[in-house]
Motif scaffolding. Structure first.
Motif, short mmCIF file in Angstrom:
data_model
loop_
_atom_site.label_atom_id
_atom_site.label_comp_id
_atom_site.label_asym_id
_atom_site.label_seq_id
_atom_site.Cartn_x
_atom_site.Cartn_y
_atom_site.Cartn_z
N SER A 145 0.94 -1.21 -0.07
CA SER A 145 0.05 0.04 0.02
C SER A 145 0.84 1.48 0.23
O SER A 145 1.75 1.38 0.86
N ASP A 147 -0.92 4.28 -0.05
CA ASP A 147 -1.75 5.42 0.51
C ASP A 147 -1.40 6.04 1.64
O ASP A 147 -1.33 7.20 2.09
N TYR A 174 0.61 1.08 8.75
CA TYR A 174 0.72 1.56 7.33
C TYR A 174 2.35 0.65 6.98
O TYR A 174 2.95 0.35 7.57
N THR A 175 2.50 0.73 5.51
CA THR A 175 3.63 0.23 4.85
C THR A 175 4.85 1.05 5.60
O THR A 175 4.81 2.16 5.51
N ASP A 245 -2.97 -5.02 9.04
CA ASP A 245 -4.54 -4.54 8.83
C ASP A 245 -5.30 -5.15 9.82
O ASP A 245 -6.61 -4.84 9.77
#
Length: 303
Positions: A145, A147, A174-175, A245
């Motif tokens: 991701s 984003d 998040y990544t 996630d």
């Protein structure tokens, strides 16, 4: 208590000191392929008064390739503290200065950050140029991701500090973007597997923009096995780990620990640590485990 601060607005090319004080330019250089050098970067290096280089020998090769004759001054992590006052004086005197790293974006994981801080404190103009950056270049090809993501950089060297650092990132959603030495990559992936589990997705990018560019994608278990079989790793390394996630809550982490205890001990834990009555503790265990309340009651009283 409100901390005193001074609002500072920089107009990079139309400021009141333009023409009297110098400008610090942050100039990215290629991370491998010289064709990634921008026209603006070349022109800036040709027109400034001096270039601050991490390794003057390495930078000289770049300057020779683009017919840049500007002089250099060494600026790196080992001499930054002694150099900064001198550089600020040069800027105050009206000299324009460019800072470059050996490859990629200056001020990212290098002492350019400290120089920028000093220039800002002296109310000098700092102009960033866009260009190559290894972490972002690899990210967009990772398949993870984009984003939302975070640049982590290099992990701590000490084993205990590295473990604590990674453990704090387990729930990060998040990544994550890392730099690593090829000599430590295998061990670091094993440490990441211990922290994040074998199924978390990871991408290792090696030799970006160069002839032997290589992108390896898979689970942490897959890549640990792969690099265990292929121990000879060369080149610059970036790696990326998918965010969590399904992050664990404090409640789920507590229950995971309680699950290893017999039902009676779970009830006793709630009685002791949360000052619950036996009745309420039995209800809590039934709720947390999904076991019928009567069954919890029976196990607690050993009926």
């Amino acid at each position: 208590m409100r901390r005193d601060s001074v609002l500072q607005i920089q107009h990079s090319f139309t400021g009141p000191d333009q023409g009297t004080k110098g400008t610090l330019y942050l100039v990215p250089t290629p991370i491998g392929n010289l064709e990634d050098m921008t026209f603006r970067a070349v022109n800036t290096l040709k027109t400034v008064d001096v270039i601050l280089a991490e390794d003057t020998r390495n930078t000289q090769k770049l300057l020779n390739h683009f017919d840049i004759t500007t002089g250099q001054m060494s600026y790196h992590q080992h001499n930054s503290q002694s150099r900064i006052p001198q550089i600020i004086e040069m800027l105050e005197a009206g000299q324009n200065i460019a800072q470059v790293s050996d490859a990629g974006m200056p001020a990212i994981s290098d002492p350019g950050f400290e120089l920028v801080q000093a220039a800002i404190a002296a109310n000098l103009t700092v102009v960033p140029l866009p260009g190559a950056n290894a972490a972002l270049t690899g990210l967009i090809a990772s398949g993870l991701s984009t984003d939302q993501f975070a640049f982590i950089g290099f992990l701590p060297r000490k084993k205990s500090e590295k473990k604590a650092f990674l453990d704090n990132l387990v729930n990060f959603p998040y990544t994550m973007m890392f730099y690593e030495s090829p000599f430590r990559l295998g061990q670091t992936l094993e440490d990441c597997q211990s922290a994040f589990g074998p199924d978390r997705q990871v991408v290792v990018v090696r030799e970006l923009t160069k002839k032997f560019e290589e992108i390896t994608r898979g689970s942490l278990a897959d890549l640990v096995a792969h690099f265990d079989e292929n121990k000879t790793i060369k080149g610059e390394i970036c790696f990326y780990i998918a965010g969590n996630d399904d992050p664990s809550t404090d409640e789920s982490l507590l229950q995971a620990a309680l699950d290893d205890m017999p039902i009676k001990e779970q009830v006793q834990w709630w009685e002791t640590h949360e000052s619950m009555s036996t009745k309420d503790a039995i209800k809590q265990v039934a709720k947390q485990t999904g076991i019928n309340k009567r069954e919890v009651y029976a196990k607690y009283h050993e009926i």
